[in-house]
Scaffold this motif. Structure first.
Motif, PDB file in Angstrom:
ATOM      1  N   HIS A 210       6.537  -1.055  25.502  1.00 58.31           N
ATOM      2  CA  HIS A 210       5.516  -1.593  24.603  1.00 58.31           C
ATOM      3  C   HIS A 210       5.696  -3.097  24.458  1.00 58.31           C
ATOM      4  O   HIS A 210       6.816  -3.591  24.370  1.00 58.31           O
ATOM      5  N   GLY A 211       4.567  -3.797  24.393  1.00 62.61           N
ATOM      6  CA  GLY A 211       4.596  -5.237  24.248  1.00 62.61           C
ATOM      7  C   GLY A 211       4.538  -5.663  22.797  1.00 62.61           C
ATOM      8  O   GLY A 211       4.506  -4.850  21.868  1.00 62.61           O
ATOM      9  N   TYR A 212       4.520  -6.976  22.602  1.00 64.68           N
ATOM     10  CA  TYR A 212       4.588  -7.506  21.242  1.00 64.68           C
ATOM     11  C   TYR A 212       3.337  -7.198  20.420  1.00 64.68           C
ATOM     12  O   TYR A 212       3.414  -7.080  19.203  1.00 64.68           O
ATOM     13  N   CYS A 213       2.187  -7.027  21.045  1.00 66.19           N
ATOM     14  CA  CYS A 213       0.966  -6.710  20.294  1.00 66.19           C
ATOM     15  C   CYS A 213       1.045  -5.326  19.658  1.00 66.19           C
ATOM     16  O   CYS A 213       0.617  -5.147  18.513  1.00 66.19           O
ATOM     17  N   PHE A 214       1.606  -4.379  20.381  1.00 66.89           N
ATOM     18  CA  PHE A 214       1.790  -3.040  19.849  1.00 66.89           C
ATOM     19  C   PHE A 214       2.735  -3.076  18.654  1.00 66.89           C
ATOM     20  O   PHE A 214       2.484  -2.464  17.611  1.00 66.89           O
ATOM     21  N   ILE A 215       3.813  -3.826  18.775  1.00 67.29           N
ATOM     22  CA  ILE A 215       4.784  -3.950  17.685  1.00 67.29           C
ATOM     23  C   ILE A 215       4.160  -4.681  16.499  1.00 67.29           C
ATOM     24  O   ILE A 215       4.354  -4.292  15.339  1.00 67.29           O
ATOM     25  N   LEU A 216       3.395  -5.735  16.758  1.00 63.42           N
ATOM     26  CA  LEU A 216       2.701  -6.450  15.674  1.00 63.42           C
ATOM     27  C   LEU A 216       1.736  -5.539  14.934  1.00 63.42           C
ATOM     28  O   LEU A 216       1.611  -5.631  13.707  1.00 63.42           O
ATOM     29  N   ALA A 217       1.057  -4.675  15.662  1.00 64.09           N
ATOM     30  CA  ALA A 217       0.120  -3.755  15.015  1.00 64.09           C
ATOM     31  C   ALA A 217       0.857  -2.826  14.056  1.00 64.09           C
ATOM     32  O   ALA A 217       0.377  -2.561  12.942  1.00 64.09           O
ATOM     33  N   TRP A 218       2.035  -2.340  14.448  1.00 62.14           N
ATOM     34  CA  TRP A 218       2.805  -1.474  13.549  1.00 62.14           C
ATOM     35  C   TRP A 218       3.372  -2.265  12.363  1.00 62.14           C
ATOM     36  O   TRP A 218       3.472  -1.735  11.250  1.00 62.14           O
ATOM     37  N   ILE A 219       3.724  -3.509  12.578  1.00 68.56           N
ATOM     38  CA  ILE A 219       4.179  -4.355  11.460  1.00 68.56           C
ATOM     39  C   ILE A 219       3.025  -4.568  10.489  1.00 68.56           C
ATOM     40  O   ILE A 219       3.211  -4.501   9.267  1.00 68.56           O
ATOM     41  N   CYS A 220       1.830  -4.812  11.008  1.00 69.92           N
ATOM     42  CA  CYS A 220       0.642  -4.964  10.148  1.00 69.92           C
ATOM     43  C   CYS A 220       0.357  -3.684   9.382  1.00 69.92           C
ATOM     44  O   CYS A 220      -0.100  -3.735   8.235  1.00 69.92           O
ATOM     45  N   PHE A 221       0.610  -2.548  10.009  1.00 69.52           N
ATOM     46  CA  PHE A 221       0.461  -1.258   9.341  1.00 69.52           C
ATOM     47  C   PHE A 221       1.344  -1.214   8.095  1.00 69.52           C
ATOM     48  O   PHE A 221       0.886  -0.858   7.004  1.00 69.52           O
ATOM     49  N   CYS A 222       2.600  -1.599   8.245  1.00 69.58           N
ATOM     50  CA  CYS A 222       3.529  -1.595   7.103  1.00 69.58           C
ATOM     51  C   CYS A 222       3.110  -2.613   6.040  1.00 69.58           C
ATOM     52  O   CYS A 222       3.087  -2.299   4.844  1.00 69.58           O
ATOM     53  N   PHE A 223       2.804  -3.829   6.476  1.00 74.59           N
ATOM     54  CA  PHE A 223       2.419  -4.879   5.524  1.00 74.59           C
ATOM     55  C   PHE A 223       1.154  -4.509   4.759  1.00 74.59           C
ATOM     56  O   PHE A 223       1.065  -4.747   3.554  1.00 74.59           O
ATOM     57  N   SER A 224       0.159  -3.962   5.446  1.00 77.33           N
ATOM     58  CA  SER A 224      -1.093  -3.648   4.759  1.00 77.33           C
ATOM     59  C   SER A 224      -0.897  -2.542   3.725  1.00 77.33           C
ATOM     60  O   SER A 224      -1.524  -2.565   2.664  1.00 77.33           O
ATOM     61  N   PHE A 225      -0.012  -1.597   4.000  1.00 79.73           N
ATOM     62  CA  PHE A 225       0.274  -0.551   3.012  1.00 79.73           C
ATOM     63  C   PHE A 225       0.970  -1.151   1.786  1.00 79.73           C
ATOM     64  O   PHE A 225       0.580  -0.884   0.644  1.00 79.73           O
ATOM     65  N   ILE A 226       1.967  -1.981   2.028  1.00 74.20           N
ATOM     66  CA  ILE A 226       2.696  -2.607   0.912  1.00 74.20           C
ATOM     67  C   ILE A 226       1.766  -3.488   0.095  1.00 74.20           C
ATOM     68  O   ILE A 226       1.772  -3.434  -1.144  1.00 74.20           O
ATOM     69  N   ILE A 227       0.948  -4.292   0.755  1.00 73.10           N
ATOM     70  CA  ILE A 227       0.025  -5.171   0.048  1.00 73.10           C
ATOM     71  C   ILE A 227      -0.998  -4.354  -0.732  1.00 73.10           C
ATOM     72  O   ILE A 227      -1.328  -4.682  -1.883  1.00 73.10           O
ATOM     73  N   GLY A 228      -1.521  -3.293  -0.130  1.00 72.30           N
ATOM     74  CA  GLY A 228      -2.491  -2.446  -0.822  1.00 72.30           C
ATOM     75  C   GLY A 228      -1.917  -1.840  -2.094  1.00 72.30           C
ATOM     76  O   GLY A 228      -2.566  -1.835  -3.148  1.00 72.30           O
ATOM     77  N   ILE A 229      -0.691  -1.346  -2.026  1.00 71.30           N
ATOM     78  CA  ILE A 229      -0.049  -0.778  -3.211  1.00 71.30           C
ATOM     79  C   ILE A 229       0.216  -1.871  -4.251  1.00 71.30           C
ATOM     80  O   ILE A 229      -0.004  -1.667  -5.452  1.00 71.30           O
ATOM     81  N   LEU A 230       0.664  -3.031  -3.801  1.00 67.06           N
ATOM     82  CA  LEU A 230       0.917  -4.129  -4.746  1.00 67.06           C
ATOM     83  C   LEU A 230      -0.369  -4.559  -5.452  1.00 67.06           C
ATOM     84  O   LEU A 230      -0.348  -4.861  -6.653  1.00 67.06           O
ATOM     85  N   TYR A 231      -1.471  -4.611  -4.730  1.00 68.38           N
ATOM     86  CA  TYR A 231      -2.746  -4.955  -5.360  1.00 68.38           C
ATOM     87  C   TYR A 231      -3.145  -3.922  -6.414  1.00 68.38           C
ATOM     88  O   TYR A 231      -3.687  -4.265  -7.449  1.00 68.38           O
ATOM     89  N   LEU A 232      -2.891  -2.634  -6.127  1.00 72.24           N
ATOM     90  CA  LEU A 232      -3.234  -1.591  -7.087  1.00 72.24           C
ATOM     91  C   LEU A 232      -2.378  -1.677  -8.347  1.00 72.24           C
ATOM     92  O   LEU A 232      -2.844  -1.381  -9.445  1.00 72.24           O
ATOM     93  N   VAL A 233      -1.136  -2.088  -8.200  1.00 76.78           N
ATOM     94  CA  VAL A 233      -0.215  -2.166  -9.330  1.00 76.78           C
ATOM     95  C   VAL A 233      -0.352  -3.479 -10.093  1.00 76.78           C
ATOM     96  O   VAL A 233      -0.137  -3.532 -11.305  1.00 76.78           O
ATOM     97  N   LEU A 234      -0.738  -4.523  -9.386  1.00 77.57           N
ATOM     98  CA  LEU A 234      -0.770  -5.874  -9.953  1.00 77.57           C
ATOM     99  C   LEU A 234      -1.838  -6.025 -11.054  1.00 77.57           C
ATOM    100  O   LEU A 234      -2.962  -5.576 -10.906  1.00 77.57           O
ATOM    101  N   ARG A 235      -1.446  -6.639 -12.144  1.00 74.40           N
ATOM    102  CA  ARG A 235      -2.370  -6.965 -13.227  1.00 74.40           C
ATOM    103  C   ARG A 235      -2.571  -8.464 -13.295  1.00 74.40           C
ATOM    104  O   ARG A 235      -1.663  -9.227 -13.023  1.00 74.40           O
ATOM    105  N   LYS A 236      -3.764  -8.862 -13.683  1.00 75.39           N
ATOM    106  CA  LYS A 236      -4.024 -10.290 -13.873  1.00 75.39           C
ATOM    107  C   LYS A 236      -3.482 -10.697 -15.232  1.00 75.39           C
ATOM    108  O   LYS A 236      -3.811 -10.107 -16.240  1.00 75.39           O
ATOM    109  N   LYS A 237      -2.663 -11.706 -15.242  1.00 78.01           N
ATOM    110  CA  LYS A 237      -2.079 -12.181 -16.506  1.00 78.01           C
ATOM    111  C   LYS A 237      -2.630 -13.520 -16.885  1.00 78.01           C
ATOM    112  O   LYS A 237      -3.067 -14.289 -16.131  1.00 78.01           O
TER     113      LYS A 237
END
Length: 161
Positions: free
Chosen positions: A134-161
């Motif tokens: 597998h090349g770097y694009c395949f690995i980047l796609a899986w890294i984006c998979f992890c980041f997008s899940f973490i960011i999505g959960i953080l957005y759901l938990v995050l409150r505007k202060k």
């Protein structure tokens, strides 16, 4: 709080950039042959020159689905970033970024489906070459998979202060 918001935005922008790179570049699978390094992506098969990626009629629908889901993931990620910026200035204090989080989780789902289809159908696309991997694009796609899940959960938990 400001540092957390800045960190989330930086990771979100990095995710968008990595999604662009992983979708556009043609280094999902790499192998070596007598003529040199051969790489295959979602769009082209490159050796010394790049030609349109040809697949069997059985795999053509899978390739189109992978291309579509990766493009959709980019679109949803950019929309989520724009919605976050809009919500940052219009949302009342104490409210959560539910819409942004939901859109980012849809992006996460699109990445999951696209990369999973590619993994199931095209991992052995360069079987005839020496040491295909597998090349770097395949690995980047899986890294984006992890980041997008973490960011999505953080957005759901995050409150505007």
């Amino acid at each position: 709080m400001l540092v957390l918001l800045a960190g989330i935005v930086v990771v979100h922008i990095a995710t968008v950039i990595m999604l662009f790179v992983s979708t556009i570049a043609n280094v999902w699978m790499v192998g070596s042959s007598t003529a040199g390094t051969v790489s295959s992506g979602l769009w082209l098969l490159c050796n010394t020159t790049c030609d349109t990626l040809t697949v069997s009629s059985d795999n053509e629908a899978s390739l189109r689905a992978t291309q579509a889901f990766m493009i959709l993931s980019i679109i949803f990620s950019v929309i989520a970033l724009a919605v976050f910026i809009v919500q940052l200035f219009t949302l009342e204090k104490g409210k959560r970024f539910y819409i942004t989080g939901a859109i980012m989780l849809v992006c996460w789902l699109c990445i999951l489906i696209g990369v999973s289809i590619y993994t199931a159908r095209f991992t052995g696309i360069l079987r005839e070459l020496e040491s295909p991997h597998h090349g770097y694009c395949f690995i980047l796609a899986w890294i984006c998979f992890c980041f997008s899940f973490i960011i999505g959960i953080l957005y759901l938990v995050l409150r505007k202060k």
